[in-house]
Design an enzyme around this catalytic site. Sequence first.
Site, mmCIF file in Angstrom:
data_model
loop_
_atom_site.group_PDB
_atom_site.id
_atom_site.type_symbol
_atom_site.label_atom_id
_atom_site.label_comp_id
_atom_site.label_asym_id
_atom_site.label_seq_id
_atom_site.Cartn_x
_atom_site.Cartn_y
_atom_site.Cartn_z
ATOM 1 C CG HIS A 177 -8.161 -3.124 1.505
ATOM 2 N ND1 HIS A 177 -7.329 -4.165 1.247
ATOM 3 C CD2 HIS A 177 -8.762 -3.403 2.687
ATOM 4 C CE1 HIS A 177 -7.405 -5.054 2.215
ATOM 5 N NE2 HIS A 177 -8.275 -4.620 3.112
ATOM 6 C CG HIS B 254 -2.078 -0.901 1.149
ATOM 7 N ND1 HIS B 254 -3.028 -1.006 2.142
ATOM 8 C CD2 HIS B 254 -2.477 -1.768 0.197
ATOM 9 C CE1 HIS B 254 -3.941 -1.906 1.804
ATOM 10 N NE2 HIS B 254 -3.629 -2.384 0.634
HETATM 11 P P1 FAD Z 1 -1.534 1.343 -10.595
HETATM 12 O O1 FAD Z 1 -2.863 0.704 -10.596
HETATM 13 O O2 FAD Z 1 -0.382 0.505 -10.201
HETATM 14 O O3 FAD Z 1 -1.322 1.917 -12.063
HETATM 15 C C1 FAD Z 1 -0.088 2.355 -12.559
HETATM 16 C C2 FAD Z 1 0.019 1.935 -14.020
HETATM 17 O O4 FAD Z 1 1.094 2.635 -14.627
HETATM 18 C C3 FAD Z 1 0.307 0.457 -14.216
HETATM 19 O O5 FAD Z 1 -0.586 -0.080 -15.154
HETATM 20 C C4 FAD Z 1 1.741 0.437 -14.710
HETATM 21 O O6 FAD Z 1 2.030 -0.652 -15.572
HETATM 22 C C5 FAD Z 1 1.834 1.752 -15.438
HETATM 23 N N1 FAD Z 1 3.188 2.301 -15.537
HETATM 24 C C6 FAD Z 1 4.093 2.468 -14.538
HETATM 25 N N2 FAD Z 1 5.210 3.057 -15.001
HETATM 26 C C7 FAD Z 1 4.992 3.275 -16.307
HETATM 27 C C8 FAD Z 1 5.773 3.874 -17.313
HETATM 28 N N3 FAD Z 1 6.994 4.388 -17.068
HETATM 29 N N4 FAD Z 1 5.265 3.931 -18.581
HETATM 30 C C9 FAD Z 1 4.037 3.438 -18.848
HETATM 31 N N5 FAD Z 1 3.252 2.872 -17.915
HETATM 32 C C10 FAD Z 1 3.722 2.793 -16.652
HETATM 33 N N6 FAD Z 1 -6.236 -2.356 -2.768
HETATM 34 C C11 FAD Z 1 -7.535 -2.604 -2.514
HETATM 35 O O7 FAD Z 1 -8.364 -1.693 -2.584
HETATM 36 N N7 FAD Z 1 -7.951 -3.857 -2.143
HETATM 37 C C12 FAD Z 1 -7.096 -4.896 -2.049
HETATM 38 O O8 FAD Z 1 -7.503 -6.018 -1.710
HETATM 39 C C13 FAD Z 1 -5.723 -4.664 -2.365
HETATM 40 N N8 FAD Z 1 -4.829 -5.690 -2.344
HETATM 41 C C14 FAD Z 1 -3.592 -5.497 -2.887
HETATM 42 C C15 FAD Z 1 -2.768 -6.599 -3.131
HETATM 43 C C16 FAD Z 1 -1.562 -6.438 -3.806
HETATM 44 C C17 FAD Z 1 -0.694 -7.643 -4.097
HETATM 45 C C18 FAD Z 1 -1.161 -5.149 -4.240
HETATM 46 C C19 FAD Z 1 0.132 -4.961 -5.002
HETATM 47 C C20 FAD Z 1 -1.956 -4.042 -3.965
HETATM 48 C C21 FAD Z 1 -3.174 -4.206 -3.303
HETATM 49 N N9 FAD Z 1 -4.033 -3.124 -3.094
HETATM 50 C C22 FAD Z 1 -5.338 -3.355 -2.748
HETATM 51 C C23 FAD Z 1 -3.603 -1.739 -3.372
HETATM 52 C C24 FAD Z 1 -4.141 -1.186 -4.672
HETATM 53 O O9 FAD Z 1 -4.384 -2.199 -5.616
HETATM 54 C C25 FAD Z 1 -3.181 -0.131 -5.239
HETATM 55 O O10 FAD Z 1 -2.908 0.808 -4.245
HETATM 56 C C26 FAD Z 1 -3.775 0.591 -6.429
HETATM 57 O O11 FAD Z 1 -4.247 -0.318 -7.403
HETATM 58 C C27 FAD Z 1 -2.767 1.554 -7.035
HETATM 59 O O12 FAD Z 1 -3.381 2.302 -8.058
HETATM 60 P P2 FAD Z 1 -2.593 3.422 -8.854
HETATM 61 O O13 FAD Z 1 -3.558 4.053 -9.765
HETATM 62 O O14 FAD Z 1 -1.868 4.274 -7.895
HETATM 63 O O15 FAD Z 1 -1.465 2.646 -9.675
#
Ligand code: FAD
Length: 569
Positions: free
Chosen positions: A547, A504
Amino acid sequence: EKISQYDFVIVGGGTSGLVVANRLSEMSDVTVAVIEAGDSVLNNSNVTSVTGYGRSFGTAIDWQYQTEDQKYAGGSKQIMRAGKAIGGTSTINGMSYTRAQNVQIDSWESLGNKGWNWQSLFPYYMKSEGFQVPTQDQISFGADYYSDYHGEHGPMKVGWPKFLTNSTVLPALDESFNHLGVPYNRDVNGGLMVGLTSHPNTIDSEANVRHDAARAYYWPYQSRPNLKIISNTHANRIIWGNDSDGDAVAIGVEVNNINGKQIIHASKEVILSAGSLKSPVLLELSGIGNPDILSKHDIPVKVNISAVGENLQDQTNNGLSYEGKEFWLGSPTFSALPSADQLYGENFYTVASNVNSSLADYAETIANSSNGALKASNLLAVFEVQWDLIFRSKVPFAEIVFLPIAHTFSVEYWPLLPFSRGSIHIKSADASEPAAINPNYFMFEQDLTTQSDVAWYIRKVFGTLPLADLVGDERSPGLEHVPENASDSTWNSWVKANYRSNFHPVGTASMLPRNKGGVVNADLKVYGTKNVRVIDASVLPYQLCGHLTSTLYAVAERASDLIKRRYTF
Ligand code: FAD
């Protein structure tokens, strides 16, 4: 060199990025491109299976970022997982859908983020949600809700797995927690989270598949002519034009893919949604950050914001397990979210006052370890809010997840609001090189003690009837390793040898006033720029008790509205 031009260029087609892409492309007169490093996982069964948690770990769709050696936590490195796919981390996560405690979101506004409070965010939780009313079967196994807390018309399907764990467990947990003073909470998604609950998941209940950001926000809309996903493409850095009124102006993003290097041009905005372990890295590679760090890598300073990449906060996860006396079928969604007073009982006031008297030290230590990038006075202001949330507002203190499966009753837990803070910074000007990720797990003795205290409490829970009758011996850690009356140091050693990241990470481009350590303002715009925003977990200034995805969907929905208001007349 091929020229491609869009109004909005979003970096990262993940949890947050796809919300923004969807909502901005509702304006039919603008064009939106999403640059995503990963590929489609629509038919990847490691993703779609609602019981497949963990199966995609270590595969090509997991970034599996590696941390630096964790010097306060036994010395070894940790893996921080994140999804590399259209849909981002929502394609590999645990699917739990729990929001936040109302006062936590209110505290964003009291720290200077005008317009961000529970009341203003709540409609956006509802807007993103497509709640599926549980069936009679699911209700009899513990699914429960207040309809006022749920939106039924949003893209993200929220509900319970088709087959919930057979009903012996929840009543037993309920009765045992009752003896320990922890109430039953029918629905944690209305802003009051304390208690035992059977929470919903991001699942398409009917099809019984994971509902990730792509299934919700992209695939049904992929035919929009003004929305383009550029997948299998890695963004390297923002390309700048001439400044306007002293602000940096982004004109595009340099990317790399099978066709080599090219620039995707943006005529209106560049939005970074690459996640909290990538967006700050992209800022630094683009010249936004701490001049001391940028100059080491010969990157010209575009905007001096030393807080970029600081404030990295994660939680720490440990597990216990017991021999089960029954055979459990179905998917469990049971969590307990006790507050600190419930967990500590008569020790509550001692713990509260010990922590209170350490806050100034914590702030000082972190300011020093940031080499002056963060000010102790700013950190102290945030720690005081955090202390108030834990010890005065009594928000949930830890999450305890119960996993009775087949003949084993496992538990995972994490304290929700640790005080440790770390950082993420580039180690090279080469965008393909990994960054230095240092969450500083257990930087403060208090965080380690807390991790042990919760394990100790879980033992107490499993020793309380009627739950105690459902389990046999403790298998992990087991009394042979951590005896009944084990010392704090025995517990602490067990914690350090067995913990993992709770996945997280937040805070690396915090939404806060610039003079208080912020990287983005209340419009999620990066300070000193005309047209660059960060919209993802990086902007959350500190950890939440829920979460993260539910809140990220809501934040991205609200941010999209703020942007649209600027471009529609
Ligand atoms: P992300 O969803 O990670 O999106 C970032 C995107 O950018 C990705 O697709 C990546 O490939 C892309 N990217 C990165 N760098 C580049 C680049 N240089 N060029 C092009 N593309 C790039 N949350 C919950 O609500 N419930 C849960 O049960 C839960 N369980 C979890 C279990 C695990 C194993 C993990 C890892 C996380 C969990 N979380 C959970 C947390 C939650 O899923 C994340 O905090 C959230 O999805 C993050 O969203 P985001 O938009 O910040 O980034």
